[in-house]
Design a protein around this motif. Sequence first.
Motif, short mmCIF file in Angstrom:
data_model
loop_
_atom_site.label_atom_id
_atom_site.label_comp_id
_atom_site.label_asym_id
_atom_site.label_seq_id
_atom_site.Cartn_x
_atom_site.Cartn_y
_atom_site.Cartn_z
N HIS A 1 0.86 -1.19 0.00
CA HIS A 1 0.00 0.00 0.00
C HIS A 1 0.89 1.24 0.00
CE1 HIS A 1 -3.61 -2.39 0.87
NE2 HIS A 1 -2.83 -3.07 1.69
N PRO A 2 1.41 1.63 -1.15
CA PRO A 2 2.36 2.76 -1.17
C PRO A 2 1.76 4.07 -0.66
CG PRO A 2 1.91 1.95 -3.40
CD PRO A 2 1.27 0.99 -2.46
N TYR A 3 0.45 4.23 -0.77
CA TYR A 3 -0.19 5.45 -0.24
C TYR A 3 -0.54 5.29 1.24
CZ TYR A 3 -1.07 7.07 -5.03
OH TYR A 3 -0.93 7.50 -6.32
N GLY A 4 -0.46 4.07 1.72
CA GLY A 4 -0.91 3.77 3.07
C GLY A 4 -2.19 2.96 3.01
N LEU A 5 -2.48 2.25 4.07
CA LEU A 5 -3.70 1.46 4.15
C LEU A 5 -4.90 2.39 3.98
CD1 LEU A 5 -3.77 -1.59 4.86
CD2 LEU A 5 -4.32 -0.91 7.22
N PRO A 6 -5.84 2.07 3.06
CA PRO A 6 -6.94 3.00 2.80
C PRO A 6 -7.69 3.42 4.07
CG PRO A 6 -6.94 1.24 1.18
CD PRO A 6 -5.87 0.89 2.18
N THR B 1 -10.33 17.67 4.71
CA THR B 1 -9.30 16.86 4.04
C THR B 1 -9.91 15.58 3.48
OG1 THR B 1 -7.62 17.72 5.55
CG2 THR B 1 -7.06 15.69 4.40
N LEU B 2 -9.50 15.22 2.28
CA LEU B 2 -9.94 13.97 1.67
C LEU B 2 -8.83 12.93 1.79
CD1 LEU B 2 -11.45 15.52 -1.60
CD2 LEU B 2 -12.74 14.54 0.35
N PRO B 3 -9.21 11.64 1.81
CA PRO B 3 -8.16 10.60 1.93
C PRO B 3 -7.08 10.72 0.86
CG PRO B 3 -10.33 9.63 2.23
CD PRO B 3 -10.56 11.07 1.84
N GLU B 4 -7.46 11.15 -0.37
CA GLU B 4 -6.43 11.22 -1.43
C GLU B 4 -5.40 12.32 -1.19
OE1 GLU B 4 -9.70 10.98 -1.88
OE2 GLU B 4 -10.42 12.18 -3.58
N GLN B 5 -5.63 13.15 -0.19
CA GLN B 5 -4.63 14.18 0.18
C GLN B 5 -3.64 13.65 1.23
OE1 GLN B 5 -8.06 17.07 0.81
NE2 GLN B 5 -6.36 18.46 0.51
N ILE B 6 -3.80 12.39 1.61
CA ILE B 6 -2.97 11.84 2.68
C ILE B 6 -2.03 10.75 2.15
CG2 ILE B 6 -2.98 10.53 4.87
CD1 ILE B 6 -4.13 13.38 5.13
N LEU B 7 -0.79 10.80 2.57
CA LEU B 7 0.15 9.70 2.34
C LEU B 7 0.61 9.23 3.73
CD1 LEU B 7 1.90 8.25 0.04
CD2 LEU B 7 3.71 9.78 0.77
N VAL C 1 7.61 4.42 -3.39
CA VAL C 1 7.79 3.07 -3.94
C VAL C 1 9.27 2.83 -4.21
CG1 VAL C 1 7.35 1.62 -5.96
CG2 VAL C 1 5.46 2.86 -4.89
N ALA C 2 9.94 3.87 -4.66
CA ALA C 2 11.36 3.72 -4.97
C ALA C 2 12.20 3.48 -3.72
CB ALA C 2 11.87 4.97 -5.69
N THR C 3 11.67 3.83 -2.56
CA THR C 3 12.48 3.64 -1.35
C THR C 3 12.06 2.40 -0.55
OG1 THR C 3 11.08 5.20 -0.13
CG2 THR C 3 13.11 6.07 -1.05
N ASP C 4 10.76 2.24 -0.25
CA ASP C 4 10.41 1.07 0.58
C ASP C 4 9.11 0.37 0.17
OD1 ASP C 4 8.45 2.76 1.47
OD2 ASP C 4 8.88 2.53 3.59
N MET C 5 8.55 0.72 -0.96
CA MET C 5 7.35 0.06 -1.51
C MET C 5 6.06 0.30 -0.71
SD MET C 5 8.49 -1.70 -4.14
CE MET C 5 7.50 -3.12 -4.52
N GLY D 1 4.43 0.80 3.71
CA GLY D 1 4.65 0.45 5.12
C GLY D 1 4.05 -0.90 5.47
N SER D 2 4.38 -1.37 6.67
CA SER D 2 3.87 -2.66 7.14
C SER D 2 2.36 -2.59 7.41
CB SER D 2 4.63 -3.03 8.42
OG SER D 2 3.80 -3.77 9.27
N VAL D 3 1.63 -3.58 6.92
CA VAL D 3 0.18 -3.62 7.15
C VAL D 3 -0.13 -3.78 8.64
CG1 VAL D 3 -1.92 -4.98 6.74
CG2 VAL D 3 -0.37 -4.47 4.84
N ILE D 4 0.64 -4.61 9.29
CA ILE D 4 0.38 -4.86 10.73
C ILE D 4 0.53 -3.55 11.52
CG2 ILE D 4 1.13 -6.13 12.78
CD1 ILE D 4 2.10 -8.34 10.96
#
Length: 381
Positions: A47-52, A69-75, A241-245, A247-250
């Motif tokens: 989830h490169p943008y983060g867990l939805p 703020t909308l979710p698409e404004q968040i990383l 994505v170029a750095t760590d693809m 974050g961890s889902v857990i």
Amino acid sequence: MTRLLGPVDTAIDLARAAPGLPEQALADALAQVAPQLAAHARTPGYHPYGLPELRAAVAERFTRRGLATLPEQILVTSGAQHALSLVLGLLGRPGDRVMVENPSYANALDAMRRARLRTVSVPVTDTGWDVEIVESTLRQTVPQLGYLIPDFHNPTGCLMPDDERARILRAAQRSGTWLIVDETLAELALDVPPPLPFASHGASGQVITVGSMSKTHWGGLRIGWLRAPAKLVTELAGQRVATDMGGSVIDQLLALELLERAGDLLPARLEQARVQRAALADALAEHIPQWTWRSPPGGLSLWVDLGEPIGSAFAEKALDHGVRIESGAYFATDPGLFEQRLRIPFTTSPDTLHEAVQRMAAALAQGLSPSSVDRRPHWVA
Ligand SMILES: Cc1ncc(COP(=O)(O)O)c(C=O)c1O
């Protein structure tokens, strides 16, 4: 060598202004996360943008704080520091100017040096910012980027007034500067109502807001975020994505659970910080009465005036006495500044703070050797 291995292991850590997470909160959140994992484990899990769900929760949190703020404004990122590095990597080219406060958060300054940006500094004193200097710096140097910590500034603890936020936003808009606003400490409001998000004070098209769970919950989660225009978030996700693809889902599920209980956790955390701040102040007044400070309205540390430029020599000596701490110089944009200061976090128990201050008083009483070589590993939070 023995010095590094000896006292460092047992030293009281006053280098990191980082509280721990209450055991029960962790246990409760983990119990909720475990059953959710199976469904995620059936997906690729990137989830490169983060867990939805977490993006939505962070967006909702901004909206609740007064900035729609909308979710698409968040990383979602691996902490605020990661968010800052991503932005510097995408928007900064070597040699570009970045306006920074002086002093500022040491790891942010380090990230800028590593990105080979040229810092132009604006002062933050015990009374806060000089907006006219900020405005003229933006006008005259036209920096590509600006990095600000308006909420309980690290290390001074200052809180930027609303009218100054609006003025700086307007000035940055005129100079075409991207402002990176670090709100990591925004919720650590001890004596005042929590400040509104900086970007809510005017046109925020060129504002990137950075946040984190490290101070409200726990640094070990490694969960932070940034809020930016959706188009920029897409570009930053590419950078990520170029750095760590991703974050961890857990970790993100755990963060989501904890964020949902923030209303239960935060009041106790704030009360604990107030008690610890008072304990540190009392211990300093009792054992090192010549040091002075202004009690900050929020945040997690005192910015102490030592009365003489001994910060680095003192930090070196303090380690011999079992206290790891950084000189104010470590938070300076240029060498030689803030040697008269020490940032002392109040993130440990009153008893530990009292013991640390007694050890520091003993270190001070022994006298300092000004020319000793600083062999300590540096590391703050
Ligand atoms: C102002 C500021 N920004 C960023 C950070 C780093 O936060 P994180 O642990 O989320 O990377 C800290 C932590 O001390 C901080 O004080």
